[in-house]
Design a protein around this motif. Sequence first.
Motif, PDB file in Angstrom:
ATOM      1  N   PHE A 121      52.632  31.889  43.880  1.00  0.00           N
ATOM      2  CA  PHE A 121      52.466  32.448  42.537  1.00  0.00           C
ATOM      3  C   PHE A 121      52.533  33.971  42.564  1.00  0.00           C
ATOM      4  O   PHE A 121      52.193  34.601  43.576  1.00  0.00           O
ATOM      5  N   SER A 122      52.940  34.535  41.449  1.00  0.00           N
ATOM      6  CA  SER A 122      52.874  35.983  41.248  1.00  0.00           C
ATOM      7  C   SER A 122      51.662  36.259  40.367  1.00  0.00           C
ATOM      8  O   SER A 122      51.518  35.649  39.303  1.00  0.00           O
ATOM      9  N   ALA A 123      50.790  37.147  40.816  1.00  0.00           N
ATOM     10  CA  ALA A 123      49.643  37.525  39.999  1.00  0.00           C
ATOM     11  C   ALA A 123      50.150  38.318  38.800  1.00  0.00           C
ATOM     12  O   ALA A 123      50.892  39.282  38.958  1.00  0.00           O
ATOM     13  N   VAL A 124      49.771  37.914  37.595  1.00  0.00           N
ATOM     14  CA  VAL A 124      50.231  38.583  36.373  1.00  0.00           C
ATOM     15  C   VAL A 124      49.210  39.609  35.897  1.00  0.00           C
ATOM     16  O   VAL A 124      49.523  40.777  35.736  1.00  0.00           O
ATOM     17  N   ALA A 125      47.965  39.161  35.704  1.00  0.00           N
ATOM     18  CA  ALA A 125      46.940  40.093  35.221  1.00  0.00           C
ATOM     19  C   ALA A 125      45.552  39.515  35.426  1.00  0.00           C
ATOM     20  O   ALA A 125      45.339  38.310  35.262  1.00  0.00           O
ATOM     21  N   LEU A 126      44.632  40.379  35.769  1.00  0.00           N
ATOM     22  CA  LEU A 126      43.225  40.013  35.880  1.00  0.00           C
ATOM     23  C   LEU A 126      42.609  39.978  34.491  1.00  0.00           C
ATOM     24  O   LEU A 126      42.747  40.922  33.715  1.00  0.00           O
ATOM     25  N   PHE A 127      41.936  38.885  34.153  1.00  0.00           N
ATOM     26  CA  PHE A 127      41.224  38.793  32.876  1.00  0.00           C
ATOM     27  C   PHE A 127      39.864  39.486  32.961  1.00  0.00           C
ATOM     28  O   PHE A 127      39.429  40.140  32.024  1.00  0.00           O
ATOM     29  N   GLY A 128      39.197  39.297  34.115  1.00  0.00           N
ATOM     30  CA  GLY A 128      37.868  39.867  34.282  1.00  0.00           C
ATOM     31  C   GLY A 128      37.123  39.170  35.401  1.00  0.00           C
ATOM     32  O   GLY A 128      37.630  38.241  36.035  1.00  0.00           O
ATOM     33  N   THR A 129      35.930  39.629  35.668  1.00  0.00           N
ATOM     34  CA  THR A 129      35.093  39.059  36.717  1.00  0.00           C
ATOM     35  C   THR A 129      33.783  38.572  36.129  1.00  0.00           C
ATOM     36  O   THR A 129      33.366  39.014  35.052  1.00  0.00           O
ATOM     37  N   VAL A 130      33.142  37.691  36.856  1.00  0.00           N
ATOM     38  CA  VAL A 130      31.898  37.131  36.358  1.00  0.00           C
ATOM     39  C   VAL A 130      30.987  36.756  37.522  1.00  0.00           C
ATOM     40  O   VAL A 130      31.445  36.368  38.589  1.00  0.00           O
ATOM     41  N   ASN A 251      21.719  38.556  51.939  1.00  0.00           N
ATOM     42  CA  ASN A 251      23.147  38.645  52.243  1.00  0.00           C
ATOM     43  C   ASN A 251      24.028  37.897  51.238  1.00  0.00           C
ATOM     44  O   ASN A 251      25.231  37.746  51.459  1.00  0.00           O
ATOM     45  N   PHE A 252      23.425  37.451  50.152  1.00  0.00           N
ATOM     46  CA  PHE A 252      24.163  36.609  49.210  1.00  0.00           C
ATOM     47  C   PHE A 252      24.955  37.446  48.206  1.00  0.00           C
ATOM     48  O   PHE A 252      24.423  38.381  47.608  1.00  0.00           O
ATOM     49  N   SER A 253      26.231  37.089  48.019  1.00  0.00           N
ATOM     50  CA  SER A 253      27.059  37.779  47.024  1.00  0.00           C
ATOM     51  C   SER A 253      28.235  36.895  46.629  1.00  0.00           C
ATOM     52  O   SER A 253      29.049  36.513  47.482  1.00  0.00           O
ATOM     53  N   VAL A 254      28.313  36.570  45.357  1.00  0.00           N
ATOM     54  CA  VAL A 254      29.453  35.823  44.817  1.00  0.00           C
ATOM     55  C   VAL A 254      29.811  36.402  43.450  1.00  0.00           C
ATOM     56  O   VAL A 254      28.992  36.389  42.534  1.00  0.00           O
ATOM     57  N   VAL A 255      31.013  36.924  43.337  1.00  0.00           N
ATOM     58  CA  VAL A 255      31.556  37.384  42.054  1.00  0.00           C
ATOM     59  C   VAL A 255      32.948  36.779  41.959  1.00  0.00           C
ATOM     60  O   VAL A 255      33.795  37.032  42.811  1.00  0.00           O
ATOM     61  N   THR A 256      33.174  35.976  40.954  1.00  0.00           N
ATOM     62  CA  THR A 256      34.477  35.317  40.833  1.00  0.00           C
ATOM     63  C   THR A 256      35.334  36.005  39.781  1.00  0.00           C
ATOM     64  O   THR A 256      34.841  36.823  39.005  1.00  0.00           O
ATOM     65  N   TRP A 257      36.612  35.672  39.780  1.00  0.00           N
ATOM     66  CA  TRP A 257      37.551  36.279  38.847  1.00  0.00           C
ATOM     67  C   TRP A 257      38.323  35.213  38.084  1.00  0.00           C
ATOM     68  O   TRP A 257      38.408  34.058  38.491  1.00  0.00           O
ATOM     69  N   PHE A 258      38.904  35.639  36.966  1.00  0.00           N
ATOM     70  CA  PHE A 258      39.820  34.808  36.188  1.00  0.00           C
ATOM     71  C   PHE A 258      41.074  35.630  35.937  1.00  0.00           C
ATOM     72  O   PHE A 258      40.991  36.845  35.736  1.00  0.00           O
ATOM     73  N   GLY A 259      42.226  34.974  35.924  1.00  0.00           N
ATOM     74  CA  GLY A 259      43.449  35.721  35.679  1.00  0.00           C
ATOM     75  C   GLY A 259      44.633  34.807  35.460  1.00  0.00           C
ATOM     76  O   GLY A 259      44.542  33.585  35.604  1.00  0.00           O
ATOM     77  N   GLY A 306      49.986  44.186  40.929  1.00  0.00           N
ATOM     78  CA  GLY A 306      49.782  44.390  42.360  1.00  0.00           C
ATOM     79  C   GLY A 306      48.323  44.497  42.752  1.00  0.00           C
ATOM     80  O   GLY A 306      47.905  43.998  43.802  1.00  0.00           O
ATOM     81  N   GLU A 307      47.536  45.138  41.921  1.00  0.00           N
ATOM     82  CA  GLU A 307      46.109  45.299  42.194  1.00  0.00           C
ATOM     83  C   GLU A 307      45.399  43.949  42.166  1.00  0.00           C
ATOM     84  O   GLU A 307      44.548  43.655  43.010  1.00  0.00           O
ATOM     85  N   PHE A 308      45.777  43.124  41.198  1.00  0.00           N
ATOM     86  CA  PHE A 308      45.194  41.788  41.101  1.00  0.00           C
ATOM     87  C   PHE A 308      45.603  40.940  42.310  1.00  0.00           C
ATOM     88  O   PHE A 308      44.801  40.212  42.884  1.00  0.00           O
ATOM     89  N   GLN A 310      46.207  41.882  45.343  1.00  0.00           N
ATOM     90  CA  GLN A 310      45.422  42.272  46.522  1.00  0.00           C
ATOM     91  C   GLN A 310      44.041  41.630  46.496  1.00  0.00           C
ATOM     92  O   GLN A 310      43.517  41.205  47.529  1.00  0.00           O
ATOM     93  N   ARG A 311      43.447  41.563  45.320  1.00  0.00           N
ATOM     94  CA  ARG A 311      42.126  40.954  45.183  1.00  0.00           C
ATOM     95  C   ARG A 311      42.185  39.460  45.543  1.00  0.00           C
ATOM     96  O   ARG A 311      41.296  38.934  46.220  1.00  0.00           O
ATOM     97  N   VAL A 312      43.226  38.789  45.082  1.00  0.00           N
ATOM     98  CA  VAL A 312      43.390  37.370  45.364  1.00  0.00           C
ATOM     99  C   VAL A 312      43.508  37.134  46.866  1.00  0.00           C
ATOM    100  O   VAL A 312      42.860  36.246  47.433  1.00  0.00           O
ATOM    101  N   LYS A 313      44.332  37.940  47.529  1.00  0.00           N
ATOM    102  CA  LYS A 313      44.527  37.792  48.969  1.00  0.00           C
ATOM    103  C   LYS A 313      43.222  38.008  49.733  1.00  0.00           C
ATOM    104  O   LYS A 313      42.908  37.256  50.673  1.00  0.00           O
ATOM    105  N   ALA A 314      42.435  38.994  49.334  1.00  0.00           N
ATOM    106  CA  ALA A 314      41.158  39.264  49.997  1.00  0.00           C
ATOM    107  C   ALA A 314      40.193  38.104  49.837  1.00  0.00           C
ATOM    108  O   ALA A 314      39.449  37.752  50.763  1.00  0.00           O
ATOM    109  N   ASP A 315      40.199  37.478  48.653  1.00  0.00           N
ATOM    110  CA  ASP A 315      39.305  36.350  48.401  1.00  0.00           C
ATOM    111  C   ASP A 315      39.704  35.119  49.202  1.00  0.00           C
ATOM    112  O   ASP A 315      38.849  34.347  49.638  1.00  0.00           O
ATOM    113  N   VAL A 316      40.997  34.919  49.396  1.00  0.00           N
ATOM    114  CA  VAL A 316      41.462  33.798  50.220  1.00  0.00           C
ATOM    115  C   VAL A 316      40.864  33.917  51.616  1.00  0.00           C
ATOM    116  O   VAL A 316      40.372  32.935  52.196  1.00  0.00           O
TER     117      VAL A 316
END
Length: 331
Positions: A121-130, A251-259, A306-308, A310-316
Amino acid sequence: MEIKRGFAWPQLCMAIGASVVTLTASAQSPQEWPSHPITWVVGYAPGGSTDVVARTIAKKVSEDLGQPIVVQNRPGANSNIGAVSVLRAGSDGYTLYVGSGANAINRTLYSNPGYDIAKDFSAVALFGTVSNLLVVNPDLPVRTVGEYIEYAKKNPGKLTCGSSGPGSSIHMSCELFKIETGTDIMHVPFNGSGPAMTALLGGQVDSIFENMPTVMPNVQAGKLRALGVTSPDRWLTAPDIPTLRESGVPNFSVVTWFGLFAPAQTNSDIVTKMNKAINVALQDASTRDVLTQRGLQVPPQPNPPGEFAQRVKADVEKWATVVRQSGAKAD
């Protein structure tokens, strides 16, 4: 033209019509896009966070593009069914995928999810984080994260934690919590956030690490009890709710994204045009207000594809480690 005996004229007309549509679509240039309705596929049942966010943004984007955007729900396999269906639909820009952090998790959780969110897939746009929010049914005798941990240790295997499906950020928040606290909590998957929330409200499960856009209305109505947010810092729209970090899970941290995503072969001009329309929608005051009230943190400024990506790749990469440590599998 010779018509064979027994061939119905309606069939001939339909065949010719289909050919014309196909030729028109293939001949259409990216500059002419969009010339007819667009479909955004959500891989979860209606009512969940991904669905709510998609419908809110789609309404404004359709106004900017001048074409309707149809949000189609195709739940199953933690949104994998929806993602694969978009790839099969082709790369003409008219069928796109509304993804979430779960797609980064699926890359490792499933032995063969049918796609790679970072490559196919090609990342189109980040909607936001939650942030996710640990909430419990009010009948559960706990009021803090500390009491929740204590209850889990006193009742190993009996405390239940629902989710929208195996591999969702909701599920993996629970798995990460178990790793960090050394607790034995039973995961109960559902086919989407809507069914999971119904079960929690009805007392069929005790708790859930749900996305804030889905769970906050029930917390505000007093139907569920909030214990802690999963983000590193307190969430802007819920400053009175402590983080899990400050509640005994450092050490707990979870922030997810939608896009939004398009098949990788989609013309870059189409991706750019949709990215621009989404960023316009996200800067709209009324749209931002709706999303913020539901707990979504909208990007403060336009975000490029492109910025979105990079975020996806880091989360993988991040979730691959958690999946291995937890031993979680979805097949």
